[in-house]
Structure formats: C-alpha cells, structure tokens
Design an enzyme around this catalytic site. Structure first.
Site, PDB file in Angstrom:
ATOM      1  N   GLY A  59       0.766  -1.012   0.071  1.00  0.00           N
ATOM      2  CA  GLY A  59      -0.073  -0.131  -0.019  1.00  0.00           C
ATOM      3  C   GLY A  59       1.065   1.136  -0.143  1.00  0.00           C
ATOM      4  CB  THR A  60       2.109   3.378  -1.661  1.00  0.00           C
ATOM      5  OG1 THR A  60       2.873   4.705  -1.416  1.00  0.00           O
ATOM      6  CG2 THR A  60       1.948   2.952  -3.233  1.00  0.00           C
ATOM      7  CB  THR A  61      -1.439   7.517  -1.226  1.00  0.00           C
ATOM      8  OG1 THR A  61      -2.500   6.634  -0.518  1.00  0.00           O
ATOM      9  CG2 THR A  61      -2.366   8.379  -2.296  1.00  0.00           C
TER      10      THR A  61
END
Lengths: 302, 204
Positions: free
Chosen positions: A55-57
């Site tokens: 996960g990341t943004t």
C-alpha cells in the site's frame, strides 16, 4: 534467454590485453541466474518471498508553474506464514499418496511510517516509489547514473522524455521476472514541465495528472475535483497535501507523513512534510462541546 | 486475507484495583477501505458487565443481539443480573454450538463479580475460555497489543492510572496496524461509576 544487463553497466568496458587486473574489473556486472530445471516455478516462489511493500499513495500533476509531486510515507508488510500439512494415506494394499496443503496468511503490519517515497534522481528530476521499495530505489538510482552519463557524453541535460524512456526500456526487459515498480518521473527540461508514468509491466504514459497506489482512488477524487491548470504554487501544494491526507484517511495501507515536492525551472524543492495524524485535526478541529449535560440553575423565586 | 481481518479491530481489557477498563478502536473497514470511524465494538450487558466483540462485524452484531436476549431472559427468571463468570460460560456455550460453522468473532468480556472483584476473559471463535488476571487482547492488532500491555501493565492500578495505561497501550498498538485505529473508545468501570471516554488518535 539473454537478459538485458545494459541497465547495470555504469561504465564502458575496456578490453586491455595482457593485464589481468584491468580484465577483472572491466567485466560488466550481471545478475546470477538460478540453476534449476523449473525456472518459472522457482521465480514464482522467489517473488512470493520478497513480497514487496504494497500500500501507498503517490500523486503528481502538471500545472502552470511546474510539477507538484506528493506521497505518503507508510510501508505496510504483507508477510506470510506457510503451513505445510502432509498426510500419508494408505489405500487397499500398498498404495501411498501424499496430500500437501499450503496455507498462506497475510497480515497487515505497519513496517514503517517514515519511508521516503519521493526519490531524487538528480537536482531537476524526481521519481515516486510505489510497489517494491528495493526495486524502486535501485532502478531510480541507476536511472540517475545513466542521466548523468548522458549529460557528460552530450554536454546537455537529458529530457524527461528521454529519462522515462530509459527506465521503461530497462523495466520492459525484466518483464515477467517479478519486479514491482509503479513510478512517476517528474521533471523540468528545455520543453518545460514533464510527467511520465512508468511501471514494471513495461507501460509508459505521458500525462498531466497521475496517482499510483492503493490509496490512489481517494487521491484522484480530491485531485480531480480541485484541479485547475492556473493555480499558484501555494494552491497546488495545498491541493496535493489534501489529496494525500484524504487517501491516508480512507486507505488503511497509506499514512504517516504527507510530503509535497515542487519541480520548477530551477529544479525541485521540498515544500512540506506534514504528519497526517496532526493534519486531520488541522482540517477537522475538535471543538469542545459547549452544551453541558446537567446544569444547576437557581430555583425561581416563588 | 483471513475472514477475521475483513473488518479490522482491536480490543483490550485490563484489571485494576477494584476496577477494570475495556477499550477498543473505532474503525470499521472493508479490507483496506475505511467505511466508518465511529463503530461501537464494546457493548454493555448490565452496569457491571461489558462485552467487546472483535473480528467480523456482522457476526459481532448478531452475537451481541443473541447475548442480550439470553441475558434478558435470565433477568426475568432469576430477577437479578448475571455474574461475569456465568456470562462467560454462556458465551462459550453459544459459540461452541456453532462449532462447525462458527461466528467469526473473538469476544472480550470484562465485569465486576461478587464483592466487586474485577473479572476479565477472552475466547477464541469457538468458545475456548482464557481467564487472565492482568489483561486480555483480541483483534487484528493483538500481537502489538500483547507487547504493549506486557510492557506497560502494573498490578493494582487505580482507575485514572488504569485509563492512562490502557489508552497508551491501545493507541501505540493500533498505530502499527493498517486495519484498526482511527480513534479509541475506553470504558473504565468502578463499583460506583462507569466512565466512557473517546480517544483522539491518528486518523490514518
């Protein structure tokens, strides 16, 4: 199958005859391949073992003044626990069969809240990290080396188009080998601001607005609704910061610190790095309740 | 992803001096997406008995409704509230009834028994009781919670100190878990009062 190892060559190989020392150091480095019959299966297992941070943004967009790049800083670890259950079954007579059950568990542990996801390739180009941290770090650094070599060989800076093409070609040659890279190359060259999305499937897209990662749907929502080409630097940085904040709120795998970088004609500059936990209360201040549950009032004089 | 990690949860209960505290996070999610940040995981059975249900939210709600029904029946028949030990046995029996199609939830029960002696226990999804003298944990953040509670717990804490301890343990543990957090909900129960507090936590 010949692998393209040109990405690992950092200097042209000199062939000097009769000089053993030079012969040793001039051999170009290359990755070792495993000696196994089932290369594909081995690769699959290897990929599972180095299951990268998911996960990341991250997001980036071009506007009037240049390019704005922003990212969160959480690294979530999807580890796995393998349970091998083998049972022997005896049939009538001497028949044996083995049953192998492999169970995989994923647990979402936060490995770090302070990962640098915006990588500085050179003073006027930035790359974002999504997918495998090691893959992104290595190949971005490698890209920086190649860009510098281009500068020295051609006496001028490489364009963003050229840099992204270099990276995309390298990643394409490793396609199917388990690299996990979802990056945006943002920079400023002679033609102005440039933004490209490059991924480990070999895709390369030119665009004005991108967001990558598990939190990208949430970031897109805020980014797309607030975007105008004619924004000032302050407005754009606030938009980028808010988009990252909203993504960290909704997405479980994003969080930590929202970093915002700006790339302009003089190169990149880090604008802000705000802790998202504090940003929430900045955008939604907690007002102490003014209503009292029970209040004592004087009885009205009879 | 396991069914227990579908919604995400964190629950902890601690014993103090003639009091207990039970705390939970407030997130309700669907895998990685956060749906609500005010989800109630801890419910009151009666003034001196609280139950928190971690795991799959739908099973937690259904199980809670069943337990309230059974407790109300008990109250009608016995004309008194259930003791925490009895209630724990009831929960265990109800969970084992569904042995081959279980409720995907881990309860944490906390109450004041005879002479206001604090009682806490937790169970797995099919009703194996685990009584503890100090603290019990449940949920996706349970491993972090074990570590935090082990480090921070002291026996015979007063209500205020117990509140501080359980809050710190909860907040620091959920900050290491993607699937729980977004605030905290703490109940501190003494023989004379019940204090409910909402914790300000990291909303990421």
């Amino acid at each position: 199958m010949k692998l393209d190892t040109s990405g690992l060559e950092s200097f042209p190989s000199l062939i000097l005859h009769g000089n053993d020392v030079a012969g040793e150091i001039s051999a170009p480095p290359s990755f070792d391949l495993p000696n196994s019959n089932d290369f594909d299966g081995f690769l699959k297992e290897a990929i599972q073992m180095v299951k990268p941070a998911k996960g990341t943004t991250t997001l980036a967009f071009i506007f009037k003044e240049g390019v704005m790049v922003a990212a969160d800083s959480r690294a979530s670890m999807g580890g796995y626990i393998c349970e091998c259950l083998s049972t022997l079954l005896f049939g009538t007579g001497r028949v044996l069969c083995y049953l192998l059950l492999i169970k995989q568990f994923f647990f979402f542990f936060i490995a770090s809240q302070s990962v640098k996801k915006i990588i500085e390739i050179n003073p006027y180009m930035l790359g974002t990290m999504a997918g495998g941290a090691a893959d992104c770090q290595f190949w971005h650094r490698n890209l920086g080396i190649k860009c510098r070599l281009h500068e020295l060989a051609n006496k001028r800076r490489i364009s963003v188009t050229g840099a992204s093409k270099l990276l995309a070609n390298i990643l394409y040659s490793y396609r199917g080998m388990g690299l996990s890279v979802g990056t945006m190359i943002a920079g400023w060259d002679e033609t102005g601001p440039g933004l490209y999305y490059v991924d480990s499937e070999g895709g390369r897209l030119k665009g004005t607005r991108f967001s990558v990662g598990s939190g990208s749907p949430y970031a897109y929502g805020v980014l797309d609704s607030g975007y105008k080409y004619d924004m000032s630097i302050e407005e754009a940085s606030e938009l980028a910061r808010r988009a990252i904040y909203h993504a960290t709120f909704r997405d479980g795998a994003s969080g930590g610190v929202a970093s915002v970088y700006y790339v302009g004609p003089t190169g990149w500059k880090k604008l802000s790095g705000d802790d998202v936990g504090e940003l929430h209360y900045h955008y939604n201040p907690v007002t102490p309740s003014t209503t009292v549950e029970q209040e004592m009032v004087d009885a009205a004089a009879a | 992803m396991s069914i227990f990690e579908y919604n995400g949860s964190a629950l902890v209960a601690m014993v103090g001096k003639n009091c207990f505290a039970i705390a939970s996070d407030r997130r309700l999610g669907v895998q990685l997406q956060t749906i609500a940040t005010d989800f109630k995981r801890i419910s009151k059975i009666h003034d001196k008995l609280f139950i928190g249900l971690s795991g799959l939210a739908t099973d937690a709600q259904t199980l809670y409704q069943r337990l309230v029904f059974r407790h109300k029946l008990y109250q009608l028949r016995e004309e008194r509230d259930m003791k925490p030990e009895t209630f724990a046995s009831l929960v265990s029996a109800i969970l084992y009834e569904k042995r081959f199609g279980p409720y995907f939830t881990q309860p944490v029960i906390a109450g004041l028994g005879d002479d206001d002696k604090p009682f806490i226990c937790t169970m797995d999804a099919i009703g194996a009781k685990e009584l503890a003298k100090d603290f019990v944990v449940a949920g996706t953040a349970s491993e972090s919670l074990y570590g935090a509670c082990e480090a921070m717990f002291k026996p015979d804490m007063e209500a205020e100190e117990l509140f501080e301890t359980i809050s710190q343990a909860l907040l620091s543990s959920v900050d290491r878990d993607c699937l729980s957090g977004w605030g905290g909900h703490v109940y501190v129960v003494t023989p004379t009062e019940v204090k409910e507090r909402i914790l300000k936590g990291r909303m990421d």
